[in-house]
Design a protein around this motif. Structure first.
Motif, PDB file in Angstrom:
ATOM      1  N   LYS A  52     -58.874  -5.875 -49.605  1.00  0.00           N
ATOM      2  CA  LYS A  52     -59.058  -4.510 -49.104  1.00  0.00           C
ATOM      3  C   LYS A  52     -58.666  -3.461 -50.145  1.00  0.00           C
ATOM      4  CE  LYS A  52     -60.854  -4.942 -45.052  1.00  0.00           C
ATOM      5  NZ  LYS A  52     -62.213  -4.455 -44.790  1.00  0.00           N
ATOM      6  N   GLU A  53     -57.651  -3.786 -50.948  1.00  0.00           N
ATOM      7  CA  GLU A  53     -57.259  -2.864 -52.014  1.00  0.00           C
ATOM      8  C   GLU A  53     -58.393  -2.726 -53.035  1.00  0.00           C
ATOM      9  OE1 GLU A  53     -52.913  -3.272 -53.375  1.00  0.00           O
ATOM     10  OE2 GLU A  53     -53.375  -5.193 -52.402  1.00  0.00           O
ATOM     11  N   LEU A  54     -58.999  -3.852 -53.383  1.00  0.00           N
ATOM     12  CA  LEU A  54     -60.144  -3.821 -54.301  1.00  0.00           C
ATOM     13  C   LEU A  54     -61.286  -3.007 -53.711  1.00  0.00           C
ATOM     14  CD1 LEU A  54     -60.430  -7.442 -55.733  1.00  0.00           C
ATOM     15  CD2 LEU A  54     -60.209  -5.329 -57.034  1.00  0.00           C
ATOM     16  N   GLN A  55     -61.536  -3.231 -52.448  1.00  0.00           N
ATOM     17  CA  GLN A  55     -62.622  -2.515 -51.766  1.00  0.00           C
ATOM     18  C   GLN A  55     -62.368  -1.008 -51.765  1.00  0.00           C
ATOM     19  OE1 GLN A  55     -63.307  -3.946 -47.775  1.00  0.00           O
ATOM     20  NE2 GLN A  55     -65.512  -3.983 -48.120  1.00  0.00           N
ATOM     21  N   ARG A  56     -61.125  -0.604 -51.598  1.00  0.00           N
ATOM     22  CA  ARG A  56     -60.793   0.829 -51.639  1.00  0.00           C
ATOM     23  C   ARG A  56     -60.968   1.403 -53.050  1.00  0.00           C
ATOM     24  NH1 ARG A  56     -56.959  -0.598 -47.736  1.00  0.00           N
ATOM     25  NH2 ARG A  56     -55.340  -1.039 -49.251  1.00  0.00           N
ATOM     26  N   GLU A  57     -60.639   0.596 -54.062  1.00  0.00           N
ATOM     27  CA  GLU A  57     -60.759   1.049 -55.444  1.00  0.00           C
ATOM     28  C   GLU A  57     -62.215   1.152 -55.905  1.00  0.00           C
ATOM     29  OE1 GLU A  57     -58.467   1.883 -57.989  1.00  0.00           O
ATOM     30  OE2 GLU A  57     -57.096   2.112 -56.312  1.00  0.00           O
ATOM     31  N   ILE A  58     -63.095   0.348 -55.302  1.00  0.00           N
ATOM     32  CA  ILE A  58     -64.523   0.356 -55.645  1.00  0.00           C
ATOM     33  C   ILE A  58     -65.286   0.666 -54.360  1.00  0.00           C
ATOM     34  CG2 ILE A  58     -66.397  -0.914 -56.761  1.00  0.00           C
ATOM     35  CD1 ILE A  58     -64.243  -2.907 -57.774  1.00  0.00           C
ATOM     36  N   PRO A  59     -65.284   1.910 -53.912  1.00  0.00           N
ATOM     37  CA  PRO A  59     -65.819   2.241 -52.587  1.00  0.00           C
ATOM     38  C   PRO A  59     -67.317   2.021 -52.416  1.00  0.00           C
ATOM     39  CG  PRO A  59     -65.246   4.231 -53.784  1.00  0.00           C
ATOM     40  CD  PRO A  59     -64.765   3.074 -54.605  1.00  0.00           C
ATOM     41  N   ASP A  60     -68.092   1.970 -53.491  1.00  0.00           N
ATOM     42  CA  ASP A  60     -69.533   1.811 -53.332  1.00  0.00           C
ATOM     43  C   ASP A  60     -69.995   0.355 -53.350  1.00  0.00           C
ATOM     44  OD1 ASP A  60     -68.673   1.969 -55.990  1.00  0.00           O
ATOM     45  OD2 ASP A  60     -70.610   2.656 -56.723  1.00  0.00           O
ATOM     46  N   ILE A  61     -69.070  -0.590 -53.389  1.00  0.00           N
ATOM     47  CA  ILE A  61     -69.444  -2.002 -53.318  1.00  0.00           C
ATOM     48  C   ILE A  61     -69.342  -2.461 -51.862  1.00  0.00           C
ATOM     49  CG2 ILE A  61     -67.126  -2.939 -53.760  1.00  0.00           C
ATOM     50  CD1 ILE A  61     -68.467  -5.130 -55.456  1.00  0.00           C
ATOM     51  N   SER A  62     -70.330  -3.230 -51.428  1.00  0.00           N
ATOM     52  CA  SER A  62     -70.281  -3.739 -50.053  1.00  0.00           C
ATOM     53  C   SER A  62     -69.302  -4.906 -49.972  1.00  0.00           C
ATOM     54  CB  SER A  62     -71.672  -4.211 -49.613  1.00  0.00           C
ATOM     55  OG  SER A  62     -72.039  -5.378 -50.323  1.00  0.00           O
ATOM     56  N   GLN A  63     -68.864  -5.188 -48.763  1.00  0.00           N
ATOM     57  CA  GLN A  63     -67.936  -6.304 -48.553  1.00  0.00           C
ATOM     58  C   GLN A  63     -68.571  -7.610 -49.025  1.00  0.00           C
ATOM     59  OE1 GLN A  63     -66.200  -6.470 -44.650  1.00  0.00           O
ATOM     60  NE2 GLN A  63     -65.580  -8.594 -44.878  1.00  0.00           N
ATOM     61  N   LYS A  64     -69.841  -7.816 -48.690  1.00  0.00           N
ATOM     62  CA  LYS A  64     -70.530  -9.047 -49.087  1.00  0.00           C
ATOM     63  C   LYS A  64     -70.624  -9.159 -50.606  1.00  0.00           C
ATOM     64  CE  LYS A  64     -74.757 -11.676 -48.739  1.00  0.00           C
ATOM     65  NZ  LYS A  64     -76.088 -11.819 -48.248  1.00  0.00           N
ATOM     66  N   MET A  65     -70.988  -8.064 -51.279  1.00  0.00           N
ATOM     67  CA  MET A  65     -71.136  -8.106 -52.735  1.00  0.00           C
ATOM     68  C   MET A  65     -69.801  -8.311 -53.420  1.00  0.00           C
ATOM     69  SD  MET A  65     -73.780  -8.142 -54.530  1.00  0.00           S
ATOM     70  CE  MET A  65     -73.320  -9.154 -55.893  1.00  0.00           C
ATOM     71  N   LEU A  66     -68.736  -7.726 -52.891  1.00  0.00           N
ATOM     72  CA  LEU A  66     -67.412  -7.946 -53.460  1.00  0.00           C
ATOM     73  C   LEU A  66     -67.019  -9.407 -53.302  1.00  0.00           C
ATOM     74  CD1 LEU A  66     -64.873  -6.945 -54.847  1.00  0.00           C
ATOM     75  CD2 LEU A  66     -64.037  -6.145 -52.616  1.00  0.00           C
ATOM     76  N   THR A  67     -67.301  -9.985 -52.143  1.00  0.00           N
ATOM     77  CA  THR A  67     -67.006 -11.400 -51.908  1.00  0.00           C
ATOM     78  C   THR A  67     -67.764 -12.287 -52.893  1.00  0.00           C
ATOM     79  OG1 THR A  67     -66.577 -10.998 -49.567  1.00  0.00           O
ATOM     80  CG2 THR A  67     -67.103 -13.261 -50.199  1.00  0.00           C
ATOM     81  N   VAL A  68     -69.053 -12.043 -53.045  1.00  0.00           N
ATOM     82  CA  VAL A  68     -69.880 -12.842 -53.962  1.00  0.00           C
ATOM     83  C   VAL A  68     -69.388 -12.681 -55.400  1.00  0.00           C
ATOM     84  CG1 VAL A  68     -72.201 -13.035 -54.967  1.00  0.00           C
ATOM     85  CG2 VAL A  68     -71.928 -12.860 -52.496  1.00  0.00           C
ATOM     86  N   THR A  69     -69.079 -11.467 -55.796  1.00  0.00           N
ATOM     87  CA  THR A  69     -68.605 -11.212 -57.157  1.00  0.00           C
ATOM     88  C   THR A  69     -67.282 -11.916 -57.416  1.00  0.00           C
ATOM     89  OG1 THR A  69     -69.745  -9.088 -57.194  1.00  0.00           O
ATOM     90  CG2 THR A  69     -67.987  -9.403 -58.812  1.00  0.00           C
ATOM     91  N   LEU A  70     -66.344 -11.820 -56.480  1.00  0.00           N
ATOM     92  CA  LEU A  70     -65.052 -12.492 -56.646  1.00  0.00           C
ATOM     93  C   LEU A  70     -65.222 -14.009 -56.712  1.00  0.00           C
ATOM     94  CD1 LEU A  70     -62.890 -10.273 -54.310  1.00  0.00           C
ATOM     95  CD2 LEU A  70     -62.536 -10.601 -56.771  1.00  0.00           C
ATOM     96  N   ARG A  71     -66.102 -14.565 -55.896  1.00  0.00           N
ATOM     97  CA  ARG A  71     -66.341 -16.011 -55.938  1.00  0.00           C
ATOM     98  C   ARG A  71     -66.927 -16.431 -57.283  1.00  0.00           C
ATOM     99  NH1 ARG A  71     -68.819 -16.774 -49.911  1.00  0.00           N
ATOM    100  NH2 ARG A  71     -66.832 -16.696 -48.824  1.00  0.00           N
ATOM    101  N   THR A  72     -67.868 -15.652 -57.789  1.00  0.00           N
ATOM    102  CA  THR A  72     -68.463 -15.956 -59.087  1.00  0.00           C
ATOM    103  C   THR A  72     -67.418 -15.887 -60.191  1.00  0.00           C
ATOM    104  OG1 THR A  72     -70.596 -15.098 -58.357  1.00  0.00           O
ATOM    105  CG2 THR A  72     -70.258 -15.260 -60.729  1.00  0.00           C
ATOM    106  N   LEU A  73     -66.600 -14.842 -60.173  1.00  0.00           N
ATOM    107  CA  LEU A  73     -65.540 -14.711 -61.172  1.00  0.00           C
ATOM    108  C   LEU A  73     -64.518 -15.834 -61.055  1.00  0.00           C
ATOM    109  CD1 LEU A  73     -65.022 -10.839 -61.067  1.00  0.00           C
ATOM    110  CD2 LEU A  73     -66.090 -12.170 -62.901  1.00  0.00           C
TER     111      LEU A  73
END
Length: 125
Positions: A46-67
């Motif tokens: 949630k902290e990451l999501q607040r810092e990058i407000p224009d990323i969707s929850q799904k895209m943040l999840t996919v990006t974190l999994r890839t990383l």
């Protein structure tokens, strides 16, 4: 490139296609940069999501999994109710940070000129 693709079929040994294709998508460098600029060593979703407000929850999840799959991020799940999940950069990601910071510096130095050139090109069309 799909997040589960391991290597390019035509050029499997090409580091540019193999590594940078996933690392240089729309969000990966921004997530790494954001994880690094946090004042603490770990960051919650949630902290990451607040810092990058224009990323969707799904895209943040996919990006974190890839990383995580590529060894840039660690994910720690704590057996609590509700579950607590924290993300942190690995040594591999820390070794990449000087290059990301150099790219950010280059972008900052050249942004005005690039925007000006884009506007000029639009007027020609």
């Amino acid at each position: 490139m799909d997040r589960t693709t391991i290597e390019n079929a035509l050029f499997p040994q090409c580091p540019i296609r193999n590594i940078l294709a996933k690392l240089c998508d729309k969000w990966s460098l921004l997530v790494i940069y954001t994880l690094n600029k946090a004042d603490k060593k770990t960051t919650r979703f949630k902290e990451l999501q607040r810092e990058i407000p224009d990323i969707s929850q799904k895209m943040l999840t996919v990006t974190l999994r890839t990383l995580e799959d590529d060894g840039y991020v660690t994910r720690t799940v704590y057996p609590e109710v509700p579950p607590r999940v924290e993300y942190a950069l690995t040594e591999r990601a820390h070794s990449l940070l000087p290059h990301i910071n150099a790219l950010i510096g280059w972008a900052a130095e050249n942004m005005d000129a690039i925007i000006k050139d884009r506007k000029k090109a639009c007027k020609k069309q």
